[in-house]
Write a protein that holds these residues in place. Structure first.
Motif, PDB file in Angstrom:
ATOM      1  N   PRO A 115       0.812  -1.215   0.000  1.00 24.55           N
ATOM      2  CA  PRO A 115       0.000   0.000   0.000  1.00 24.55           C
ATOM      3  C   PRO A 115       0.849   1.271   0.000  1.00 24.55           C
ATOM      4  O   PRO A 115       1.898   1.334   0.643  1.00 24.55           O
ATOM      5  CB  PRO A 115      -0.807  -0.112   1.304  1.00 24.55           C
ATOM      6  N   GLN A 119      -2.824   5.234   0.586  1.00 20.71           N
ATOM      7  CA  GLN A 119      -3.695   4.092   0.872  1.00 20.71           C
ATOM      8  C   GLN A 119      -3.668   3.743   2.350  1.00 20.71           C
ATOM      9  O   GLN A 119      -4.695   3.403   2.933  1.00 20.71           O
ATOM     10  CB  GLN A 119      -3.291   2.893   0.011  1.00 20.71           C
ATOM     11  N   ARG A 124      -5.830   1.266   4.622  1.00 23.36           N
ATOM     12  CA  ARG A 124      -5.263  -0.001   4.163  1.00 23.36           C
ATOM     13  C   ARG A 124      -4.038  -0.334   5.002  1.00 23.36           C
ATOM     14  O   ARG A 124      -3.209   0.546   5.278  1.00 23.36           O
ATOM     15  CB  ARG A 124      -4.870   0.069   2.688  1.00 23.36           C
ATOM     16  N   HIS A 141      -4.504  -3.272  -3.160  1.00 25.17           N
ATOM     17  CA  HIS A 141      -5.650  -2.400  -2.913  1.00 25.17           C
ATOM     18  C   HIS A 141      -5.772  -1.406  -4.055  1.00 25.17           C
ATOM     19  O   HIS A 141      -4.781  -0.814  -4.479  1.00 25.17           O
ATOM     20  CB  HIS A 141      -5.467  -1.650  -1.594  1.00 25.17           C
ATOM     21  N   ALA A 179      -9.587  -3.805   5.839  1.00 21.07           N
ATOM     22  CA  ALA A 179      -9.582  -3.780   4.375  1.00 21.07           C
ATOM     23  C   ALA A 179      -8.860  -5.025   3.871  1.00 21.07           C
ATOM     24  O   ALA A 179      -7.883  -5.471   4.471  1.00 21.07           O
ATOM     25  CB  ALA A 179      -8.892  -2.519   3.867  1.00 21.07           C
ATOM     26  N   PRO A 181      -7.127  -7.094   0.386  1.00 24.84           N
ATOM     27  CA  PRO A 181      -6.653  -6.888  -0.984  1.00 24.84           C
ATOM     28  C   PRO A 181      -7.542  -7.600  -1.990  1.00 24.84           C
ATOM     29  O   PRO A 181      -8.367  -8.446  -1.627  1.00 24.84           O
ATOM     30  CB  PRO A 181      -5.247  -7.482  -0.967  1.00 24.84           C
ATOM     31  N   GLN A 182      -7.349  -7.253  -3.242  1.00 24.72           N
ATOM     32  CA  GLN A 182      -8.100  -7.869  -4.330  1.00 24.72           C
ATOM     33  C   GLN A 182      -7.130  -8.417  -5.363  1.00 24.72           C
ATOM     34  O   GLN A 182      -5.957  -8.044  -5.410  1.00 24.72           O
ATOM     35  CB  GLN A 182      -9.036  -6.841  -4.969  1.00 24.72           C
ATOM     36  N   ARG A 186      -2.846  -3.293  -9.637  1.00 27.02           N
ATOM     37  CA  ARG A 186      -3.198  -1.987  -9.083  1.00 27.02           C
ATOM     38  C   ARG A 186      -2.817  -0.837 -10.016  1.00 27.02           C
ATOM     39  O   ARG A 186      -3.605   0.085 -10.227  1.00 27.02           O
ATOM     40  CB  ARG A 186      -2.503  -1.786  -7.725  1.00 27.02           C
TER      41      ARG A 186
END
Length: 530
Positions: A115, A119, A124, A141, A179, A181-182, A186
């Motif tokens: 991050p 962020q 985050r 993120h 939060a 992560p995905q 990014r």
């Protein structure tokens, strides 16, 4: 055509296996997959379209019809779950399958974007030792930061209700607010699918070939040892012609939880009654409110709760009642349920997820009990059609699951009536204040829960990695019992749900499976070779 390894299915696990095995230029690998290459499809890449219903070219009646499997259409969540979820795999009779042994594979697969300062300021956070930065799968993120009031309000409300801040939901402990992560690139702001991570970098590798086609059946021969040897797969190509590809060493079935062995017209050669049974998924519900202010952007934060969070002072009584009346009558299932009971009540792993979201002028919460006891099955339907499986989720069939859902729903409703989060929401629009008022009765909640339950599509278990006497289909090396060289590597072998989302687990599972397959090369028996 002949290859050393034939992988049936180019989804999450299949592409990981294909990538890792073909690293050795002397090993040839074929992936038979009905879907097209959609790596550059805007509907796949655009992170803002996450959760949108796609056309049959990407999602076709439970079958993955796009290279990359569900990773091209899923919610991009990267939440591994609790360490106790994975330790349960070993407790069920799978030596070497636990959090400690899988963590290195989580790290190997991941390329985590640390991050930025902005962020971190926006909420985050992460713990470095739980993330890999050199893997193939990009996680992180998104740069888009949700209206600060939403994140802060949700955080303060959750803390008021007892859910402390969790600095890293991928640390093996999910409980609390935080939060996550995905699976995304990014910097490019695009979805990271298995195809983009594991296939795109090596799509010109001479030892790897993706064959467009739909596997119809696996062919076998008998060996002197009495074990069946998979010799290859029969499939229909993209022009609907019947074709065959030979496997010199192994066939690896990576077709997903729904596409179990019985769905592929395989003549019964082994008595494996566990095939298609033990189907597990997580039920979920949605509460939608009118937003008091327009909220835009991404909202990758959630809260996870344990049994003590849900049942409070009644936890011990609920645990005792559930252990006594768990609805388990089959001896083969009893140990599996008792291990899950231990994870929930003794280990106090998270058993519920609350996910916050916003869609412009509406906002809300998704709540989902993550470790239900109500299991179902997947089999051929009454007509015997392989493209129309009879999927029985069996949601809420166990009293404990209904009791949990009712408690969890009340907590979700309370979150949105507690300041400061309540200041961001107006009237409940779905299902509506008249249907589910703040002081809704048990009867009103029960009606809502039974009429509005939908699957999370976190499906596992139909070819479970378990001892055969417990209904197992594959052993700890992921080989199908009674066969010499047929493995199943996908979510269907996972014997126990995790508190997070299965996608992360499947990446790690497939990475470890690739190592197991490589290790087997040095001890292969000539009698059992393909």
């Amino acid at each position: 055509m002949a290859f050393d390894y034939v992988v049936a299915g180019g989804g999450t696990a299949g592409l990981v296996i294909a990538n890792r095995l073909s690293e050795n230029p002397s090993i040839t690998v074929a992936v038979v997959e009905p879907g097209q290459d959609v790596r550059d499809d805007p509907g796949v890449l655009d992170v803002d379209l996450t959760g949108v219903t796609y056309s049959p070219t990407l999602d076709w009646n439970f079958k993955s019809t796009a290279l990359g499997g569900t990773t091209v259409i899923n919610g991009m969540y990267y939440i591994r779950g609790d360490r106790d979820n994975y330790d349960a795999w070993e407790h069920l009779g799978n030596p070497g399958w636990n959090w400690t042994t899988l963590l290195p594979y989580f790290l190997r697969s991941e390329k985590f974007a640390v991050p930025t300062g902005a962020q971190i300021k926006a909420g985050r956070s992460y713990i470095p030792r739980y993330h890999g930065e050199e893997g193939l799968l990009q996680t992180g993120h998104p740069y888009q930061v949700e209206n600060g009031s939403f994140h802060q309000s949700a955080k303060e409300t959750c803390e008021t209700l007892g859910f402390a801040l969790n600095p890293d939901m991928n640390s093996g402990e999910t409980r609390g607010f935080g939060a996550y992560p995905q699976t995304l690139d990014r910097d490019a702001n695009v979805r990271e699918s298995a195809a983009r991570a594991y296939y795109e970098p090596i799509d010109s590798r001479p030892s790897l070939r993706v064959i467009p086609g739909t596997v119809k059946r696996i062919t076998f021969r008998n060996s002197a040892s009495g074990r069946l040897v998979a010799t290859g797969v029969e499939y229909t190509d993209d022009k609907d012609n019947l074709a065959f590809v030979t496997a010199r060493k192994e066939v690896i079935l990576s077709a997903g939880t729904y596409v179990v062995l019985t769905r592929n017209n395989i003549q019964t050669k082994l008595d494996l009654p566990g095939v298609g049974e033990g189907f597990q998924d997580q039920p979920l519900w949605v509460l939608l409110f009118q937003a008091a202010t327009n909220l835009t952007g991404h909202v990758p934060f959630a809260a996870f709760a344990t049994a003590r969070d849900i049942f409070g002072a009644d936890t011990n009584a609920v645990a005792a009642t559930t252990k006594l009346n768990g609805g388990v009558s089959a001896d083969a299932l009893e140990k599996r349920f008792r291990v899950q009971h231990d994870v929930i009540f003794d280990k106090q792993a998270s058993m519920t997820e609350f996910e916050f979201f916003s869609l412009g002028d509406v906002t809300g919460i998704v709540f989902s009990p993550t470790l239900p006891f109500s299991w179902g099955s997947v089999h051929l339907d009454g007509t015997g059609q392989t493209d129309s499986p009879a999927i029985d989720h069996n949601f809420l069939s166990i009293d404990f699951d209904m009791q949990t859902a009712l408690k969890v729903g009340r907590i979700a409703r309370k979150m949105w009536s507690t300041k400061p989060l309540s200041e961001l929401a107006g009237n409940l629009t779905v299902p509506g204040d008249t249907v589910l008022p703040e002081n809704a009765t048990d009867a009103e909640w029960t009606e809502f829960l039974t009429s509005s339950c939908v699957p999370a599509f976190h499906c596992i278990g139909t070819c479970a990695m378990l001892p055969r006497e417990l209904g197992g289909v594959v052993d700890p090396t992921l080989k199908v019992y009674g066969t010499a060289n047929l493995r199943v590597v996908d979510a269907s072998v996972i014997p126990h749900l995790m508190s997070g989302h299965p996608s992360a687990a499947v990446y790690a599972l497939a990475e470890r499976a690739a190592d197991l397959i490589k290790e087997a090369l040095s001890v292969e028996s000539p009698d059992d070779s393909g």
